[in-house]
Design an enzyme around this catalytic site. Structure first.
Site, PDB file in Angstrom:
ATOM      1  N   SER A  57     -10.650   4.720  -3.554  1.00 40.26           N
ATOM      2  CA  SER A  57      -9.434   3.907  -3.508  1.00 40.26           C
ATOM      3  C   SER A  57      -9.609   2.478  -3.989  1.00 40.26           C
ATOM      4  O   SER A  57      -8.615   1.750  -4.099  1.00 40.26           O
ATOM      5  CB  SER A  57      -8.868   3.894  -2.090  1.00 40.26           C
ATOM      6  OG  SER A  57      -8.154   5.071  -1.842  1.00 40.26           O
ATOM      7  N   ALA A 105      -7.218  22.962   2.203  1.00 38.87           N
ATOM      8  CA  ALA A 105      -8.657  22.731   2.341  1.00 38.87           C
ATOM      9  C   ALA A 105      -9.469  23.669   1.478  1.00 38.87           C
ATOM     10  O   ALA A 105     -10.629  23.405   1.182  1.00 38.87           O
ATOM     11  CB  ALA A 105      -9.063  22.886   3.804  1.00 38.87           C
ATOM     12  N   ASN A 107      -1.281   7.495  -0.773  1.00 39.27           N
ATOM     13  CA  ASN A 107      -1.803   7.592  -2.135  1.00 39.27           C
ATOM     14  C   ASN A 107      -0.704   7.871  -3.158  1.00 39.27           C
ATOM     15  O   ASN A 107      -0.857   7.561  -4.336  1.00 39.27           O
ATOM     16  CB  ASN A 107      -2.876   8.679  -2.192  1.00 39.27           C
ATOM     17  CG  ASN A 107      -4.120   8.299  -1.420  1.00 39.27           C
ATOM     18  OD1 ASN A 107      -4.857   7.407  -1.800  1.00 39.27           O
ATOM     19  ND2 ASN A 107      -4.344   8.971  -0.298  1.00 39.27           N
ATOM     20  N   GLY A 120     -13.337   2.620  -0.611  1.00 41.73           N
ATOM     21  CA  GLY A 120     -13.056   3.842  -1.340  1.00 41.73           C
ATOM     22  C   GLY A 120     -13.839   4.991  -0.752  1.00 41.73           C
ATOM     23  O   GLY A 120     -15.054   4.892  -0.582  1.00 41.73           O
TER      24      GLY A 120
END
Length: 370
Positions: A81, A145, A186, A322
């Protein structure tokens, strides 16, 4: 520090978390690793950890320390990030140039895209995207997942997540919060990447390269797109199984699932150089730099691609973290960019908040040996 949100859900979490021109600290001042750095390995489930502080007058390439095997000063690694700070910088440069306004709605640039389930692009501004106050659902919360891209697998079976798919995933859900409330998502930065492309005619990665990487000579930093392999030199990245504690090599992944929210690859020295230049006023006008650091929209928790953390000695540091498959990194700097510090581990196991705070306190509050 913002609440970390999942970019890649279990078993691997993906959170989208200087003055020279050398991207590799080829002659860093080596120092014995601090006790806190060793704790990242001993307590944080990390095979290895490293840090770089500086540069300084006595150590022009920075002061480097490491703990654990197989990690080196010039390694490339996934920065997750921290990508958001680069994207925000480009957006604010476009504001300076009159190509964008922070009051612009998403609808004005991407007409018809944000609709349904109570989502309305006409009510979401660029400012709200940058500050995570749009209310948009974080698409990463809905990723399965078992997705090969989530688990770090590389190969023909891996299905990259295109920006359009990410947005559609988010829009299948009602807003996560009321308009104007802070909630890290995000989805916001995936949209900003699309807006940069719409306005400039170039992919956001090309604009970051032209506006940031090339002028600052950040040759160790890249936005890999579809490339699953890390550039050399690099250390390995690992995921530790929650079932039996074994380490799995997840160095090669398809980073397109992160996109403008977290695909960046970088080095310790490049990240220090970037934040020093950004906070030192080399990339933004004074007005836009002040906007970058304005946290009022997010109740003091987030600016635009950066967030503050106040330390016990009264110093407030700015930066981002991040967290991506096989890697965790945190960069923090004083508001003038004169003191920059980055540490990383080569696993996606999150260091605890207390341990991270201890590293920052040791660096910025003068207790490096405690």
């Amino acid at each position: 520090m913002p609440i970390l949100r999942a970019l890649l859900v279990a078993p691997v979490v993906l959170t989208l978390l200087a003055l020279g021109t050398a991207s590799l600290p080829s002659e860093p001042h080596l120092t014995p690793a601090s006790p806190h750095l060793h704790r990242l390995v001993a307590e944080g489930d990390a095979p290895a950890a490293a840090l770089l502080a500086g540069p300084s007058a006595s150590a022009p390439y920075g002061t480097y320390g490491s703990a654990g095997p197989g990690i080196r000063p010039g390694d490339r690694f996934r920065a997750g990030s921290i990508t958001k700070t680069f994207v925000a910088t480009v957006v604010l440069q476009l504001v300076d140039e009159g190509e964008l306004r922070l009051s612009d709605s998403v609808e004005a640039h991407l007409p018809g895209l944000i609709r349904g389930q109570g989502n309305d692009g006409a009510r979401i501004t660029l400012r709200s995207l940058l500050t995570h106050t749009s209310g948009l659902y974080d698409y990463t919360e809905a990723l399965p997942a078992t997705d090969p891209a989530v688990t770090g697998a590389a190969g023909p079976s891996a299905q990259p997540l295109a920006p359009g798919t990410a947005i559609r995933t988010a829009l299948a859900h009602a807003p996560a919060t009321a308009p104007g409330a802070y909630a890290y998502s995000n989805t916001n930065y995936v949209l900003l990447g699309l807006i940069v492309q719409r306005v400039t005619g170039h992919p956001y990665a090309a604009e970051i390269q032209r506006r940031v990487l090339t002028p600052l000579h950040l040759s160790g930093t890249s936005l890999p797109g579809a490339r699953s392999a890390l550039p050399v030199p690099h250390s390995r990245g690992y995921h530790r199984s929650a079932d039996d504690g074994t380490l799995r090599d997840v160095t090669a992944i398809d980073p397109r699932i992160a996109g403008a929210a977290g695909e960046l690859v970088s080095t310790l020295a490049d990240l220090n150089h970037f934040y020093a230049a950004l906070l030192g006023g080399r990339l933004l006008s004074p007005a836009q730099l002040a906007t970058l650091l304005d946290t009022r929209a997010a109740d003091g928790r987030y600016g635009m691609g950066v967030y503050p953390q106040r330390l016990s000695c009264g110093t407030t540091v700015w930066g981002h973290d991040g967290h991506i498959t096989g890697s965790y990194v945190r960069t923090a700097a004083t508001v003038d960019g004169l003191h920059v510090f980055t540490f990383r581990v080569n696993t996606d196991a999150l260091p605890g908040p207390a341990l991270q705070a201890a590293l920052l306190e040791a660096e910025f509050c003068g207790s490096r040996t405690t």
